[in-house]
Enzyme design. Structure first.
Site, PDB file in Angstrom:
ATOM      1  N   GLY A  21       0.824  -1.201   0.000  1.00  0.00           N
ATOM      2  CA  GLY A  21       0.000   0.000   0.000  1.00  0.00           C
ATOM      3  C   GLY A  21       0.851   1.240   0.000  1.00  0.00           C
ATOM      4  CB  SER A  22       0.072   4.728  -0.911  1.00  0.00           C
ATOM      5  OG  SER A  22      -1.079   4.891  -0.110  1.00  0.00           O
ATOM      6  N   GLY A  36       2.542   2.016   3.369  1.00  0.00           N
ATOM      7  CA  GLY A  36       3.548   1.085   3.854  1.00  0.00           C
ATOM      8  C   GLY A  36       3.211  -0.325   3.458  1.00  0.00           C
ATOM      9  CB  SER A  37       5.105  -3.289   3.136  1.00  0.00           C
ATOM     10  OG  SER A  37       5.568  -2.635   1.981  1.00  0.00           O
ATOM     11  CB  VAL A  38       0.437  -5.354   5.704  1.00  0.00           C
ATOM     12  CG1 VAL A  38      -0.052  -6.204   6.865  1.00  0.00           C
ATOM     13  CG2 VAL A  38      -0.212  -3.978   5.758  1.00  0.00           C
ATOM     14  CE  LYS A  84      -0.841   0.980   7.584  1.00  0.00           C
ATOM     15  NZ  LYS A  84      -2.160   1.636   7.817  1.00  0.00           N
ATOM     16  CG  ASP A 113     -10.554   4.151   3.561  1.00  0.00           C
ATOM     17  OD1 ASP A 113     -11.303   4.241   2.560  1.00  0.00           O
ATOM     18  OD2 ASP A 113      -9.381   3.737   3.480  1.00  0.00           O
TER      19      ASP A 113
END
Length: 387
Positions: free
Chosen positions: A94-95, A97-99, A118, A220
């Site tokens: 994702g923008s 960060g990474s999970v 995350k 969201d």
């Protein structure tokens, strides 16, 4: 591999496809399933900035997946299953960060538990801001349908670089989006399960809007932010865009959220409110029953998901149902089970009506969380009479 993107010869290699670009050919697809590869994954894998497809399943690869993998912003297909990888494996890119999926070790190996980590992309100032917002929003939340936070990390790595991360409880059954749109191994959500998930998400919204001290607006709500645990209990996650209602009562909002799910008033600079979450929930509910995303290609020339459903509900709801629900309902077409078919169809239709009421264009006309829960519980009581 360190220089392979500098040569067009690699485009002739088995399993590699290249696309054309003004600067020359670039690797776009790496499909090396079941090629018998073994050994550690090269750090040079991080150079694949134009990669769209990465499939390495079926090989005996080991070692850590490079951190750079999280920068593959164009990656659409990632398959590393059946490998013997260790360390952190990106699950979503994702923008912000990474999970990663990881294991927390306790005093004994038997106490080991899976977690999702995350890691925040510190190159993105908005992502860092969302990290602090999420930390503040969720630190005091305690609810069965809110994703559980194990711990927060804000420190430096071995090289002295700043490191921020959130460690969540690992949700074994992935996201609602996976189940609706990615056909997880042929598995399906039956109508009863979808109804339970809808009640879980509504309960989470009721909690953050009315029962958690300072009311919170999530901003969201969408299927990818609804996560399912081992028992298929739904939990609301990703509070990176959340806002405290009382602190923002007089402030207008820039457009935030996801196109298709964000309420129309946010696009005109209206103030943050609980009504916005209710609208997004309504769209989510319509998507759960129709399996149509609000951004589906079919919705053009003024047709929206809401309008698509409104034209068929209540009298022709069967015309807009997800095909898998339709199969489930139609199997009761035998003479001795027509009452089951009618009841299931009525339950699905009533859920669509709730979705329509929640996604009214005028905010004040939308349902409250308490009314949503009461209505859905009534539908569940009707459903339980035939199961």
């Amino acid at each position: 591999m360190a220089s392979w993107n500098e040569s067009e010869l690699v485009c002739l290699w088995k399993g590699i496809r290249c696309g054309s670009s003004p600067g020359g050919k670039r690797v776009t697809s790496l499909e090396l399933q079941f090629c018998g590869l073994a050994g550690s994954i090269s750090p040079s894998l991080g150079n694949l900035s134009f990669l769209v497809t990465l499939r390495l399943s079926g090989n005996q690869l080991t070692g850590q997946v490079p951190q750079e993998l999280g920068r593959l912003s164009q990656l659409q297909h990632l398959n590393l299953s059946n490998n013997y990888l260790e360390g952190h494996i990106p699950e979503t890119l994702g923008s912000s960060g990474s999970v990663y999926k990881a294991r927390l070790k306790a005093q004994s190996d038997s106490d080991e538990k899976l977690v999702a980590v995350k890691v925040i992309n510190l190159q993105d100032s908005e992502a860092l801001r969302s990290f602090f917002v999420e930390c503040e929003a969720i630190r005091n939340l305690r609810h069965r349908n809110i994703i559980k936070i194990i711990t927060l990390c804000s420190s430096a790595d071995s090289r002295g670089n700043e490191f921020n991360a959130i460690v969540y409880k690992y949700m074994l059954n992935g996201s609602l989006d996976d189940w609706l749109h990615h056909k997880r191994d042929g598995k399906n959500l039956d109508l009863g399960r979808r109804l339970s998930i809808a009640i879980d998400v509504a309960s989470a919204l009721d909690y953050i809007h009315h029962h958690c001290g300072t009311p919170i607006v999530h901003r969201d709500i969408k299927p990818s932010n609804v996560l399912l645990d081992a028992d298929m209990v739904a939990c609301l996650g990703d509070f990176g865009l959340a806002r405290f209602v009382e602190r923002n009562s007089g402030d207008s909002t820039q457009f935030r959220g996801t196109i298709g799910y964000a309420c129309p008033e946010y696009g005109t600079g209206n103030i943050i409110s609980k009504y916005g979450d209710i609208y997004s929930y309504g769209i989510l509910l319509l998507e759960m029953i129709t399996e149509r995303r609000p951004t589906d290609d079919m919705f053009t020339d003024g047709l929206s998901l809401r309008e698509y459903v409104r034209r068929s509900v209540p009298y022709n709801a069967i015309d807009v149902l997800d095909e898998r629900l339709l199969v489930e309902i139609e199997k009761h077409d035998a003479c001795d089970k027509t009452h089951i078919k009618r009841t299931k169809l009525e339950c699905a239709s009533l859920m669509l009506e709730v979705g329509l009421l929640c996604s009214e264009e005028i905010p004040e006309r939308r349902m409250s969380t308490r009314d949503i829960i009461n209505e859905l519980n009534g539908i569940r009581e009707m459903f339980m009479q035939i199961t």
